[in-house]
Design a protein around this motif. Structure first.
Motif, short mmCIF file in Angstrom:
data_model
loop_
_atom_site.label_atom_id
_atom_site.label_comp_id
_atom_site.label_asym_id
_atom_site.label_seq_id
_atom_site.Cartn_x
_atom_site.Cartn_y
_atom_site.Cartn_z
N UNK A 1 0.52 -0.97 -0.01
CA UNK A 1 -0.01 0.04 0.03
C UNK A 1 1.09 1.08 0.06
N UNK A 2 1.72 1.08 0.76
CA UNK A 2 3.29 2.37 0.89
C UNK A 2 3.31 3.18 -0.33
N UNK A 3 3.94 1.21 -0.93
CA UNK A 3 4.72 2.21 -2.66
C UNK A 3 3.11 2.62 -3.27
N UNK A 4 2.56 1.02 -3.33
CA UNK A 4 1.41 1.59 -4.44
C UNK A 4 0.45 2.81 -4.55
N UNK B 1 1.31 6.74 6.39
CA UNK B 1 2.30 6.88 7.62
C UNK B 1 1.79 7.01 8.91
N UNK B 2 0.38 6.34 9.07
CA UNK B 2 -0.41 6.09 10.21
C UNK B 2 0.01 4.34 10.35
N UNK C 1 7.67 -5.41 -3.81
CA UNK C 1 7.48 -4.02 -4.67
C UNK C 1 8.44 -3.86 -5.81
N UNK C 2 9.97 -4.61 -5.18
CA UNK C 2 11.08 -5.36 -5.65
C UNK C 2 10.76 -6.08 -6.99
N UNK C 3 9.58 -6.49 -6.15
CA UNK C 3 9.51 -8.02 -7.18
C UNK C 3 8.60 -8.08 -8.30
N UNK D 1 -4.19 3.74 -9.53
CA UNK D 1 -3.15 3.39 -10.22
C UNK D 1 -3.39 2.33 -11.41
N UNK D 2 -2.88 3.12 -12.02
CA UNK D 2 -2.44 3.00 -13.46
C UNK D 2 -1.44 1.32 -13.63
N UNK D 3 -0.69 1.91 -13.09
CA UNK D 3 -0.32 0.24 -12.72
C UNK D 3 -0.77 -1.10 -12.38
#
Length: 182
Positions: free
Chosen positions: A22-25, A36-37, A100-102, A136-138
């Motif tokens: 969630x924090x990334x996307x 950030x909560x 995210x890195x995967x 969230x286009x990706x």
């Protein structure tokens, strides 16, 4: 990558990945103060409720939780998908998260295929759908590549006091079967 059914011992790893995803996307889509909560605590409660429920522990899950573990043993849970039947006779793909890195490694495609296969086998003839933030286009591009059709648009009010545009994608039963066989 090994895909297996999820279990109650996966709660912490799933909650952490759910939060990281969630924090990334959703950075720049959801308010930063919300991201950030206490998301990790919220996600822990959600996954404890889902996986510690009497229904899940006694007699097997009515829902499908698939977890991808890294082959190297060092990363633990790298992705997961959660599908659950709804009262309207559809199957909700409520979560599909990849570290995210995967992303773009093929693990999301594999999880999606297995999840749609589960839906076709256990709930034949039922469509599968999901809801995704419009911006969230990706993710939207991924679902479209996976054969989903845009079925509805609406505004969702979040409990934290903000509204966001959401789109719904649907896989007709025959499309879900086709995608699961790839």
């Amino acid at each position: 990558m090994k895909i297996r059914p999820g279990a109650a011992d996966d709660v912490e790893a799933i909650a952490e990945l759910h939060t990281e995803s969630w924090r990334s996307a959703y950075a720049g889509i959801m308010p930063a103060g919300y991201l950030d909560g206490p998301l990790l605590e919220i996600h822990r409660e959600l996954w404890h409720a889902r996986l510690d429920s009497e229904q899940y522990l006694n007699g097997g899950p009515p829902s499908c939780l698939l977890v991808a573990d890294a082959d190297d043993g060092g990363r633990g849970v790298t992705a997961f998908a959660y599908l659950t039947p709804q009262r309207d006779e559809r199957i909700l793909l409520d979560n599909l998260h990849v570290q995210p890195g995967m992303k773009r490694s093929g693990i999301g495609r594999r999880l999606m295929g297995q999840g749609l296969g589960w839906a076709a086998a256990h709930h034949p003839g039922r469509p599968v759908y999901l809801e995704v933030l419009r911006d969230n286009t990706p993710a939207r591009a991924f679902y479209e590549r996976m054969g989903a059709s845009l079925s509805r648009e609406f505004v969702e009010s979040f409990h934290a006091g903000f509204d966001l545009d959401v789109v719904e994608y649907t896989w007709a039963p025959e499309v879900a079967r086709e995608v699961s066989a790839r």
